[in-house]
Design a protein around this motif. Structure first.
Motif, mmCIF file in Angstrom:
data_model
loop_
_atom_site.group_PDB
_atom_site.id
_atom_site.type_symbol
_atom_site.label_atom_id
_atom_site.label_comp_id
_atom_site.label_asym_id
_atom_site.label_seq_id
_atom_site.Cartn_x
_atom_site.Cartn_y
_atom_site.Cartn_z
ATOM 1 N N LYS A 128 2.188 -9.902 1.698
ATOM 2 C CA LYS A 128 1.796 -8.538 2.056
ATOM 3 C C LYS A 128 0.273 -8.445 2.034
ATOM 4 O O LYS A 128 -0.357 -8.872 1.069
ATOM 5 N N VAL A 129 -0.295 -7.896 3.113
ATOM 6 C CA VAL A 129 -1.753 -7.756 3.168
ATOM 7 C C VAL A 129 -2.196 -6.327 3.494
ATOM 8 O O VAL A 129 -3.382 -6.035 3.452
ATOM 9 N N GLY A 130 -1.260 -5.442 3.813
ATOM 10 C CA GLY A 130 -1.663 -4.080 4.129
ATOM 11 C C GLY A 130 -0.469 -3.212 4.467
ATOM 12 O O GLY A 130 0.682 -3.650 4.413
ATOM 13 N N ILE A 131 -0.764 -1.958 4.811
ATOM 14 C CA ILE A 131 0.273 -1.036 5.254
ATOM 15 C C ILE A 131 -0.194 -0.312 6.500
ATOM 16 O O ILE A 131 -1.396 -0.206 6.770
ATOM 17 N N GLN A 132 0.766 0.172 7.255
ATOM 18 C CA GLN A 132 0.499 0.971 8.454
ATOM 19 C C GLN A 132 1.313 2.249 8.298
ATOM 20 O O GLN A 132 2.524 2.199 8.078
ATOM 21 N N LEU A 133 0.639 3.370 8.417
ATOM 22 C CA LEU A 133 1.324 4.644 8.240
ATOM 23 C C LEU A 133 1.643 5.321 9.567
ATOM 24 O O LEU A 133 2.484 6.210 9.609
ATOM 25 N N GLU A 134 0.970 4.926 10.619
ATOM 26 C CA GLU A 134 1.177 5.593 11.909
ATOM 27 C C GLU A 134 1.865 4.661 12.887
ATOM 28 O O GLU A 134 1.332 3.618 13.237
ATOM 29 N N ASN A 135 3.065 5.044 13.306
ATOM 30 C CA ASN A 135 3.801 4.349 14.352
ATOM 31 C C ASN A 135 4.801 5.334 14.937
ATOM 32 O O ASN A 135 5.017 6.409 14.377
ATOM 33 N N GLU A 136 5.403 4.976 16.038
ATOM 34 C CA GLU A 136 6.273 5.936 16.718
ATOM 35 C C GLU A 136 7.552 6.246 15.940
ATOM 36 O O GLU A 136 8.176 7.273 16.167
ATOM 37 N N GLU A 137 7.913 5.411 14.997
ATOM 38 C CA GLU A 137 9.094 5.671 14.179
ATOM 39 C C GLU A 137 8.785 6.580 12.988
ATOM 40 O O GLU A 137 9.687 7.011 12.289
ATOM 41 N N ASN A 138 7.501 6.829 12.734
ATOM 42 C CA ASN A 138 7.076 7.630 11.582
ATOM 43 C C ASN A 138 7.573 7.050 10.263
ATOM 44 O O ASN A 138 7.994 7.771 9.365
ATOM 45 N N LEU A 139 7.526 5.728 10.175
ATOM 46 C CA LEU A 139 7.927 5.022 8.961
ATOM 47 C C LEU A 139 6.767 4.157 8.474
ATOM 48 O O LEU A 139 6.003 3.634 9.275
ATOM 49 N N THR A 140 6.657 4.003 7.177
ATOM 50 C CA THR A 140 5.654 3.099 6.634
ATOM 51 C C THR A 140 6.018 1.669 7.015
ATOM 52 O O THR A 140 7.166 1.261 6.886
#
Length: 148
Positions: A128-140
């Motif tokens: 694990k190197v990071g997170i993404q909060l914005e995507n079209e599924e609205n899931l982390t």
């Protein structure tokens, strides 16, 4: 499982319907969310947009699509295995193709709620190197990286 031989081939558009159905079913099961895109849009994306940036390989069993991966030298964009064939090594076979093609480092994202995928990637050397909060599924989504 069927006793047939699993073949890995480069994506061919003749397999678009099967690939998209498998992809959608696998993703919907993994994140418990219906696909947002119309099936025709999804097929267009698979056959006309994704190949501009990624190699696409399919896993076939008796001429039926049971897995797919889209990758380039630095990234895995998609990796999906038919829900009836998960956990038997197909994902690892496809992942190893991407690792062998890579420049020695690969990145990918998977949804945080997809425990099965997170466990799979971590068992296969991804960190694990990071997170993404914005995507079209609205899931982390969790960003993973693998280094040779």
């Amino acid at each position: 499982m069927n006793n047939g031989q699993i073949k890995i081939i480069k994506y061919e558009e003749v397999f678009a319907d099967q690939t998209v159905r498998m992809w959608r079913d696998s993703k919907e099961q993994a994140i418990n969310q219906n696909e947002r895109h119309h099936i025709h849009s999804h097929k267009y994306y698979l056959s006309h947009i994704l190949p501009d940036h990624y190699d696409i390989d399919l896993a076939l069993l008796d001429n039926q699509v049971i897995g797919m991966i889209a990758y380039n030298e630095v990234e895995i964009s998609q990796l999906y295995i038919h829900v009836d064939y998960q956990g038997i090594g197909i994902g690892k076979q496809l992942l190893n193709r991407a690792k062998n093609y890579s420049n020695g480092k690969l990145q990918l994202y998977t949804f945080d709620k997809n425990e099965y995928a997170k466990t799979f990637y971590e068992k296969n050397g991804f960190k694990k190197v990071g997170i993404q909060l914005e995507n079209e599924e609205n899931l982390t989504a969790i960003q993973y990286e693998w280094r040779k």
